[in-house]
Structure formats: structure tokens, C-alpha cells
Design an enzyme around this catalytic site. Sequence first.
Site, PDB file in Angstrom:
ATOM      1  N   SER A 185      29.432 -24.773  50.985  1.00  0.00           N
ATOM      2  CA  SER A 185      30.212 -23.783  51.694  1.00  0.00           C
ATOM      3  C   SER A 185      29.775 -23.487  53.069  1.00  0.00           C
ATOM      4  CB  SER A 185      30.025 -22.611  50.907  1.00  0.00           C
ATOM      5  OG  SER A 185      28.840 -21.964  50.589  1.00  0.00           O
ATOM      6  N   HIS A 213      34.655 -25.274  46.020  1.00  0.00           N
ATOM      7  CA  HIS A 213      35.393 -25.336  47.425  1.00  0.00           C
ATOM      8  C   HIS A 213      35.932 -26.680  47.409  1.00  0.00           C
ATOM      9  CE1 HIS A 213      34.398 -21.723  49.963  1.00  0.00           C
ATOM     10  NE2 HIS A 213      33.157 -21.717  48.979  1.00  0.00           N
ATOM     11  N   LYS A 245      39.348 -19.306  44.772  1.00  0.00           N
ATOM     12  CA  LYS A 245      39.692 -19.867  46.039  1.00  0.00           C
ATOM     13  C   LYS A 245      41.023 -20.502  46.424  1.00  0.00           C
ATOM     14  CE  LYS A 245      34.813 -19.511  46.924  1.00  0.00           C
ATOM     15  NZ  LYS A 245      33.587 -19.654  46.018  1.00  0.00           N
TER      16      LYS A 245
HETATM   17  C1  LIG Z   1      32.690 -18.742  45.351  1.00  0.00           C
HETATM   18  C2  LIG Z   1      31.732 -19.549  44.875  1.00  0.00           C
HETATM   19  C3  LIG Z   1      31.374 -19.076  43.580  1.00  0.00           C
HETATM   20  C4  LIG Z   1      31.742 -17.836  42.804  1.00  0.00           C
HETATM   21  O1  LIG Z   1      32.963 -17.909  42.301  1.00  0.00           O
HETATM   22  P1  LIG Z   1      33.918 -16.518  41.950  1.00  0.00           P
HETATM   23  O2  LIG Z   1      35.055 -16.895  40.909  1.00  0.00           O
HETATM   24  O3  LIG Z   1      34.294 -15.861  43.408  1.00  0.00           O
HETATM   25  O4  LIG Z   1      32.868 -15.592  41.445  1.00  0.00           O
HETATM   26  C5  LIG Z   1      30.436 -20.158  42.577  1.00  0.00           C
HETATM   27  N1  LIG Z   1      30.188 -21.205  43.347  1.00  0.00           N
HETATM   28  C6  LIG Z   1      30.370 -21.527  44.603  1.00  0.00           C
HETATM   29  C7  LIG Z   1      29.909 -22.921  45.104  1.00  0.00           C
HETATM   30  C8  LIG Z   1      31.240 -20.805  45.280  1.00  0.00           C
HETATM   31  O5  LIG Z   1      31.569 -20.977  46.647  1.00  0.00           O
END
Ligand SMILES: *Cc1c(COP(=O)(O)O)cnc(C)c1O
Length: 397
Positions: A185, A213, A245
Amino acid sequence: MRDPTSFLAQEYQQLVESELDWRLHVLEGPSTPWCEVDGKKVLMFCSNNYLGLSNHPALKQAAIEAVRTHGVGSGSVRPIAGTMDLHVELEQRLARFKGAGASLVYQSGFATNAGLIPQLVGDGDLVISDELNHGSIIDGVRLSKAERAVYRHGDVPDLERVLDEAERHQPSYRRVLVITDGVFSMDGDIAPLDRIAAAAAKHGAMVYVDDAHGEGVLGEGGRGIVSHFHLGRNQVHVEMGTFSKAFGVVGGHISGSQALRDFAFNKSRTWLLSGSHPPPVAAACIAAIDVLEQEPQHVQTLWRHTERFKKAMRQLGFDIGHSETPITPVIVGESSVAKRLSQRLFELGVFALPIVFPMVAKDKARIRTIMNAALTPEDVDVAIAAFEKAGRELRLI
Ligand SMILES: *Cc1c(COP(=O)(O)O)cnc(C)c1O
């Protein structure tokens, strides 16, 4: 008498002094391409809402309808009285979308990693992580009694070295799990999952990918990294993701075999002991899958905008790292410079936040931009013009 909570204000003050505190920005209204942030109309350039689905009419309608038919809460945890037909339908739809034997939905992506990883590996096992894995993976690993090893970021020969050592370990490990983010990310680079899976297979290790992502971005119709690399379910054993996301809603999930699903929901404490999603959340997630299946244009637009932005930024002379995805870091060096650039962009009407140490190396502070399919090409040009103006003022280009 000494106040037992005096550390709260003291530690907070230390964060403020070292400029490591979070100052919250408030959206007044929906997360749309042009939105109102702290009272100013700006172009949203740092949301994870890649496809604009958080405001898609089909998702909103599905949520409203589910409130009418099922209410606003589920009333329980999933294993007691909190599994509704909507939850079951969502898991079946997701499994079909992913081409997997079965899927399971958790409250969040964080709850998925924190709940499942410590069940997959424990005493007598080894978990092997990419050094840049997400914090929720790190916490999941910390909750496990397994031994830990780290390989250099994206470095498959280094992973093979760790796997070779693990194979020679005495007593033999019971199980070995290799775990990686799909898309990283902070830099927007893609894990070499095909080669990671091949290395793991040679040593009989399990593979777990966190594709938070990559979903809605990579693969056929946004199906994610496993589809991107055309990998089989016998090569990647746990495909984990989130509805928070590109899917535009909230909720974590895994896809894999039926055995994985049965194991995961019977053992993950975050799943067993925390209330299930409200009906409008489950219904909106189902609608998000509908949209991805029926409207492939969103993913295509996302990539067109991404290419337009990266090409222009590179031509302007910005350092945009080695991203391969709609996450484009604009690397400026010092954290103070990243903060000034973000501030100037905001004044020019573009909302994109700085990412500084300790999230990235001290000399690699950056503005992290995230492209959005709901923008128009003209919007993307507005952002490019703002970067050009601010970049020249700060002598970055
Ligand atoms: C955003 C993210 C999470 C967490 O996901 P949520 O559903 O928002 O708790 C986990 N792993 C990665 C790589 C992320 O970017």
C-alpha cells in the site's frame, strides 16, 4: 495523589512534538471525486474507494432496501443468531466471483488477519512474512505462537533461503505459512505471487495473500491478484481481502477451499465473538459484486486514469517510485517537504496526504495518491496541474 492517567496527555504531547500525531480531516458529505473536506471543496486523491462504489446508486439502493426488509442490525454474532440469508448469499456470491470453493466474510480485513493467522499456525509452526506486510498481518502473526521469519521485500531468492533453512530445522516444523500483501500500500508494487507460490510449493508450505489493494483493481474484471497471475486454489491457499476498499463498503473476507471455510469460522475468535454485519452492509457488498460483474468499465477507467497520471507525473520529473498499480507515491524525501507539498496541494484543491517516517523510510517521505474511476480525465488533469504548480514552488521539479 498522582493521576494514574497522566501518561495519556504526556505521551500524546510527545507525539505532537515529534509531529507523529494524526490530525483528522473531516469529510462533510460522501466520499466522491469532488468532496468537501474541512469545509473546502477538493478533489479526492487519497481514498481507497478506487471504483467510486461507495456512492454507486445500486449499492445505496440495496442498502436502503435491506434496512426495510431486515432492519439495521443483525442482533447477534454469526454462530448464535446473527447469520442472516444476506450473509449466506454474500459468501456464495463472493466464492463464485473469486472462482473459489467457498468464501467466508469477517467484520473487517483487520479482524480476518488477526483472527485467522493465529489459527493457521501455532506452536511448532513457522510463519514467513514479507518485511513490508500490513500491520494487521503483523498483529495476526504476533497473536500466533508460531516462530517467525521475515524475507526481504518482494525478494523470492531470500524467501527461498528462509524456506531452505526451515526445511533443515530440527525438530521439523509441523506447518509453514508464507504470507504476503498482494499490492503493497505504500509503494503500489505487486507481490511476485506466482514465484512466491512456486517457492512455497517446493517446500510444502501454505500461501496466504492479503489482496486488500488488489481487488477491484487487478485480474479479470477486478477479481484480484490470484486471477491476475492465473493461479490455482492449490497454489494460493488463502486469498484474503476486504470490502472496505474498491468494493466501497466494509468487511473482510477469505476465499479458498470448503475445508478452509469450515476451519476458519469454527476457530477464528474475531469471527466467533463479534457481532455480524448489519443487513445494509451485507446487501451493499452483494450489490458491489453485481456491479463488478456487470459494469467492467469502472476497472478499465481506473487503469486509463492511472496511466494518464503516471505518464504526466513522470514527464514533469517527479519521482513516482516503481508502482505498478493505481497507488502512485510521489516521493519527495524529507517529511517536512511532504507535509508542505500536501498542504499546498490542499490549497490548490487536491486532497492527498503525506506518508512519513515511521510508515516509510526517513528519506522516502511522500504524498501517496490513489486513483479513482469516478474522476473524469479533466479531473485528473486538474490534479496534475496542481502537482506541477506546487512542485515548482517547492523546487521538486
Ligand atoms: C486496509 C487493509 C487491511 C484492513 O482491511 P479493513 O477491512 O479496512 O480492516 C488489511 N490488509 C491490507 C493490506 C490493507 O491495505
